[in-house]
Design a protein around this motif. Structure first.
Motif, PDB file in Angstrom:
ATOM      1  N   LEU A 134       0.834  -1.196   0.000  1.00 27.93           N
ATOM      2  CA  LEU A 134       0.000   0.000   0.000  1.00 27.93           C
ATOM      3  C   LEU A 134       0.874   1.253   0.000  1.00 27.93           C
ATOM      4  O   LEU A 134       1.940   1.284   0.609  1.00 27.93           O
ATOM      5  N   PRO A 135       0.459   2.254  -0.689  1.00 28.04           N
ATOM      6  CA  PRO A 135       1.289   3.452  -0.769  1.00 28.04           C
ATOM      7  C   PRO A 135       1.341   4.196   0.564  1.00 28.04           C
ATOM      8  O   PRO A 135       0.381   4.239   1.314  1.00 28.04           O
ATOM      9  N   ALA A 136       2.489   4.771   0.838  1.00 27.34           N
ATOM     10  CA  ALA A 136       2.631   5.609   2.025  1.00 27.34           C
ATOM     11  C   ALA A 136       1.855   6.905   1.798  1.00 27.34           C
ATOM     12  O   ALA A 136       1.761   7.411   0.680  1.00 27.34           O
ATOM     13  N   PRO A 137       1.251   7.451   2.838  1.00 26.60           N
ATOM     14  CA  PRO A 137       0.424   8.650   2.655  1.00 26.60           C
ATOM     15  C   PRO A 137       1.167   9.813   2.032  1.00 26.60           C
ATOM     16  O   PRO A 137       0.589  10.586   1.296  1.00 26.60           O
ATOM     17  N   GLU A 138       2.478   9.935   2.333  1.00 25.02           N
ATOM     18  CA  GLU A 138       3.201  11.094   1.848  1.00 25.02           C
ATOM     19  C   GLU A 138       3.736  10.921   0.434  1.00 25.02           C
ATOM     20  O   GLU A 138       4.351  11.828  -0.112  1.00 25.02           O
ATOM     21  N   THR A 139       3.539   9.765  -0.196  1.00 24.12           N
ATOM     22  CA  THR A 139       4.081   9.502  -1.521  1.00 24.12           C
ATOM     23  C   THR A 139       2.948   9.165  -2.480  1.00 24.12           C
ATOM     24  O   THR A 139       2.127   8.296  -2.185  1.00 24.12           O
ATOM     25  N   ASP A 140       2.926   9.847  -3.610  1.00 25.85           N
ATOM     26  CA  ASP A 140       1.927   9.554  -4.629  1.00 25.85           C
ATOM     27  C   ASP A 140       2.397   8.348  -5.421  1.00 25.85           C
ATOM     28  O   ASP A 140       3.509   8.339  -5.967  1.00 25.85           O
ATOM     29  N   ARG A 141       1.561   7.330  -5.476  1.00 25.96           N
ATOM     30  CA  ARG A 141       1.991   6.053  -6.049  1.00 25.96           C
ATOM     31  C   ARG A 141       1.058   5.599  -7.163  1.00 25.96           C
ATOM     32  O   ARG A 141      -0.047   6.115  -7.314  1.00 25.96           O
ATOM     33  N   GLN A 142       1.520   4.592  -7.902  1.00 26.85           N
ATOM     34  CA  GLN A 142       0.752   3.974  -8.980  1.00 26.85           C
ATOM     35  C   GLN A 142       0.926   2.458  -8.869  1.00 26.85           C
ATOM     36  O   GLN A 142       2.048   1.964  -8.779  1.00 26.85           O
ATOM     37  N   MET A 143      -0.207   1.735  -8.865  1.00 22.31           N
ATOM     38  CA  MET A 143      -0.129   0.280  -8.847  1.00 22.31           C
ATOM     39  C   MET A 143       0.336  -0.206 -10.220  1.00 22.31           C
ATOM     40  O   MET A 143      -0.238   0.141 -11.253  1.00 22.31           O
TER      41      MET A 143
END
Length: 294
Positions: free
Chosen positions: A195-204
């Protein structure tokens, strides 16, 4: 008025075929019983004539009648045996059809869950956005309210990413269930590290090679053929070098069916020669234009 017949399901077709075979066998069995009784009677008659010293002509006629009935009984026994073999095949086909029907029902239920999640996600996103807007709308917004709005937005992004992951997991599980080789691990809840960390914008994404990158003081490592949440800052670089691909890519769907989602795979070792360092790859990409300019 024209009445249209309902198309029969495979289970109904095989059930009807099995019932027909059972009815045919019942009729053959009844005819065989009659033929065997007649054969016993002909044998008794022939035996009685032989013991009474009947003429050769009488014995020949008795034997001929007995042979006719015996051939008829023999043919009926062969027909019953053949019908038994056909019934075994029909029962096997019916069992396979029932199993496939049950697998299809299970797959449909799994897919319905994924569809329900996908339909609920937009409502959740709208509600979260409305909550953030309500908190930050006022001119005299307090720092506590701003922090709350930021937390809500972080949770929103995390939930959206997790929903995307679980929908792909459910659809992959449905495909495997329909094929008859469902992987129970696909139904397990996603691990926290994906799961992505709240402070990092991520893409599955889906990894095509083992990858490593750094997030602050933490080193991330992900095995090949695994669903992972990659920081969007590294996504263009990884896509350009064919180290990852999007979840909806056709080849990714095939790889998921072959290798699974990869959640049960062990994290690659730091000295793995196949491990691709995305940070080092980014540095090389930055240095190349400078070298060209020089």
């Amino acid at each position: 008025m024209v009445f249209f017949k309902r198309e029969l399901s495979p289970v109904e077709i095989f059930e009807r075929a099995l019932k027909d075979k059972q009815a045919t066998r019942q009729k053959l069995t009844e005819r065989l019983i009659v033929a065997e009784r007649a054969l016993d009677e002909k044998r008794v008659v022939a035996e009685r004539l032989a013991k009474a010293g009947a003429s050769n002509g009488q014995l020949d006629r008795a034997e001929a009648k007995m042979q006719v009935v015996e051939q008829k009984a023999k043919a009926l026994r062969a027909s019953v045996a053949e019908c038994d073999d056909q019934m075994v095949l029909a029962e096997r086909a019916l069992a396979d059809a029932v199993a496939q029907r049950d697998r299809d029902r299970a797959a449909n239920e799994i897919e319905s869950v994924a569809t329900a999640i996908e339909q609920a996600v937009p409502r959740f996103e709208i509600g979260a956005a409305a909550l953030v807007d309500a908190v930050t709308r006022g001119r005299a917004a307090l720092s506590e309210a701003n922090r709350f709005a930021a937390d809500v937005d972080d949770i929103r992004r995390e939930v959206l990413s997790a929903a995307e992951l679980i929908c792909w997991e459910l659809r992959a599980a449905a495909t495997r269930a329909r094929a008859g080789n469902i992987n129970v691990a696909l139904l397990a809840p996603p691990e926290a590290k994906l799961l992505p960390a709240p402070e990092t914008d991520r893409q599955m994404i889906y990894t095509l090679n083992p990858l490593t990158w750094r997030e602050g003081d933490e080193v991330k490592r992900v095995a090949a053929f695994t669903m992972a949440a990659l920081p969007k800052t590294l996504l263009p670089l990884a896509l350009a070098h064919q180290h990852v691909d999007y979840l909806n890519a056709r080849r990714v769907q095939t790889l998921i069916h072959v290798h699974g989602s990869g959640q049960q795979q062990a994290e690659p070792m730091p000295d793995d020669p196949a491990l691709v360092d995305l940070d080092a790859l980014g540095v090389q990409a930055e240095e190349s234009p400078r070298a060209d300019v020089a």
